[in-house]
Enzyme design. Sequence first.
Site, PDB file in Angstrom:
ATOM      1  N   ASP A  28    -106.886 -17.758  60.070  1.00  0.00           N
ATOM      2  CA  ASP A  28    -107.734 -18.934  60.292  1.00  0.00           C
ATOM      3  C   ASP A  28    -108.883 -18.513  61.199  1.00  0.00           C
ATOM      4  O   ASP A  28    -108.829 -17.454  61.845  1.00  0.00           O
ATOM      5  CB  ASP A  28    -106.925 -20.065  60.945  1.00  0.00           C
ATOM      6  CG  ASP A  28    -107.700 -21.379  61.058  1.00  0.00           C
ATOM      7  OD1 ASP A  28    -108.724 -21.516  60.369  1.00  0.00           O
ATOM      8  OD2 ASP A  28    -107.281 -22.251  61.833  1.00  0.00           O
ATOM      9  N   TYR A  60    -115.671 -22.033  61.477  1.00  0.00           N
ATOM     10  CA  TYR A  60    -116.256 -21.775  60.159  1.00  0.00           C
ATOM     11  C   TYR A  60    -116.924 -23.007  59.556  1.00  0.00           C
ATOM     12  O   TYR A  60    -117.757 -22.880  58.666  1.00  0.00           O
ATOM     13  CB  TYR A  60    -115.170 -21.293  59.194  1.00  0.00           C
ATOM     14  CG  TYR A  60    -114.782 -19.852  59.350  1.00  0.00           C
ATOM     15  CD1 TYR A  60    -115.405 -19.010  60.259  1.00  0.00           C
ATOM     16  CD2 TYR A  60    -113.760 -19.316  58.569  1.00  0.00           C
ATOM     17  CE1 TYR A  60    -115.028 -17.684  60.397  1.00  0.00           C
ATOM     18  CE2 TYR A  60    -113.382 -17.987  58.690  1.00  0.00           C
ATOM     19  CZ  TYR A  60    -114.012 -17.179  59.607  1.00  0.00           C
ATOM     20  OH  TYR A  60    -113.640 -15.868  59.727  1.00  0.00           O
ATOM     21  N   CYS A  92    -107.129 -22.119  56.458  1.00  0.00           N
ATOM     22  CA  CYS A  92    -108.368 -22.762  56.890  1.00  0.00           C
ATOM     23  C   CYS A  92    -108.964 -23.447  55.676  1.00  0.00           C
ATOM     24  O   CYS A  92    -109.232 -22.782  54.665  1.00  0.00           O
ATOM     25  CB  CYS A  92    -109.332 -21.716  57.452  1.00  0.00           C
ATOM     26  SG  CYS A  92    -110.997 -22.320  57.785  1.00  0.00           S
ATOM     27  N   ASN A  93    -109.129 -24.759  55.749  1.00  0.00           N
ATOM     28  CA  ASN A  93    -109.655 -25.485  54.595  1.00  0.00           C
ATOM     29  C   ASN A  93    -111.046 -25.013  54.215  1.00  0.00           C
ATOM     30  O   ASN A  93    -111.351 -24.824  53.032  1.00  0.00           O
ATOM     31  CB  ASN A  93    -109.677 -26.987  54.894  1.00  0.00           C
ATOM     32  CG  ASN A  93    -108.290 -27.586  54.974  1.00  0.00           C
ATOM     33  OD1 ASN A  93    -107.625 -27.467  55.992  1.00  0.00           O
ATOM     34  ND2 ASN A  93    -107.841 -28.207  53.905  1.00  0.00           N
ATOM     35  N   CYS A 204    -108.051 -30.488  57.890  1.00  0.00           N
ATOM     36  CA  CYS A 204    -108.345 -29.264  58.642  1.00  0.00           C
ATOM     37  C   CYS A 204    -107.048 -28.849  59.301  1.00  0.00           C
ATOM     38  O   CYS A 204    -106.329 -29.693  59.856  1.00  0.00           O
ATOM     39  CB  CYS A 204    -109.427 -29.525  59.694  1.00  0.00           C
ATOM     40  SG  CYS A 204    -109.684 -28.148  60.843  1.00  0.00           S
ATOM     41  N   THR A 205    -106.724 -27.562  59.252  1.00  0.00           N
ATOM     42  CA  THR A 205    -105.424 -27.124  59.770  1.00  0.00           C
ATOM     43  C   THR A 205    -105.315 -27.269  61.282  1.00  0.00           C
ATOM     44  O   THR A 205    -104.209 -27.203  61.824  1.00  0.00           O
ATOM     45  CB  THR A 205    -105.135 -25.662  59.366  1.00  0.00           C
ATOM     46  OG1 THR A 205    -106.215 -24.821  59.792  1.00  0.00           O
ATOM     47  CG2 THR A 205    -104.964 -25.548  57.859  1.00  0.00           C
ATOM     48  N   HIS A 206    -106.424 -27.480  61.973  1.00  0.00           N
ATOM     49  CA  HIS A 206    -106.352 -27.777  63.405  1.00  0.00           C
ATOM     50  C   HIS A 206    -105.768 -29.163  63.684  1.00  0.00           C
ATOM     51  O   HIS A 206    -105.163 -29.381  64.742  1.00  0.00           O
ATOM     52  CB  HIS A 206    -107.753 -27.711  64.039  1.00  0.00           C
ATOM     53  CG  HIS A 206    -108.232 -26.338  64.340  1.00  0.00           C
ATOM     54  ND1 HIS A 206    -108.755 -25.505  63.384  1.00  0.00           N
ATOM     55  CD2 HIS A 206    -108.270 -25.638  65.504  1.00  0.00           C
ATOM     56  CE1 HIS A 206    -109.099 -24.362  63.939  1.00  0.00           C
ATOM     57  NE2 HIS A 206    -108.818 -24.417  65.228  1.00  0.00           N
TER      58      HIS A 206
END
EC number: 5.1.1.3
Length: 285
Positions: A28, A60, A92-93, A204-206
């Site tokens: 990511d 990103y 990461c999307n 979003c993976t966050h």
Amino acid sequence: MATKLQDGNTPCLAATPSEPRPTVLVFDSGVGGLSVYDEIRHLLPDLHYIYAFDNVAFPYGEKNEDFIVERVVEIVTAVQERYPLALAVVACNTASTVSLPALREKFAFPVVGVVPAIKPAARLTANGIVGLLATRGTVKRSYTHELIARFANECQIEMLGSAEMVELAEAKLHGEDVSLDALKRILRPWLRMKEPPDTVVLGCTHFPLLQEELLQVLPEGTRLVDSGAAIARRTAWLLEHEAPDAKSADANIAFCMDMTPEAEQLLPVLQRYGFKTLEKLAVSG
């Protein structure tokens, strides 16, 4: 529901080297991919895991597509040169929506991407209103709109793009408190709706790292949906059916692109997730 952060008592699963296990890279731009890694690890605890995050080019979501593709290919190549990989997960999307074709063309091992969980959210919603919470890049990309048209064309989709939430998640892993007022400000367009989304896609993976805070701010009963569990199941299937025999007996390791003081502060967090060490990865280009 989104996954919760591990507590400080979580054992280090790979504290010492063991028998050779398939090597899986989770990548990511930041630490959001740990939410995906956590789902994979719970399903597949006996793998050799590498976590790599690009703290040089983070985030990103604000970068152009050509830069992202080139950067992701460079980093995965650098990891592959040190550890032959059985599989890579682009957690990461933003990177997934643009870099998967290039990665799959270059590498023989399977590459798994992350896409917003639009399809399950469309099935779960009771009021027909689905919120998509993502980076501005993911909200704007045609890939996201194609997912909505394909799987949620009968739903009302309310999209919010936020780079600030990514920063809030990173700060949380650095031990900082998350401002509920900041979240309320970000989510204000939904909170002001007469009938807000009853199901929210964490695109979003966050954002699963902020699950507890989001549930305090969003209307009671709001469902949070992410793709972590689906990615874990896909990883398991590919490792069984398509992955090369790339194994290592080494301990789990994390890589950053620059050993900054901020990166060093993440070592205790990474150790709670089962990574013994954090090293700088030399990347060409």
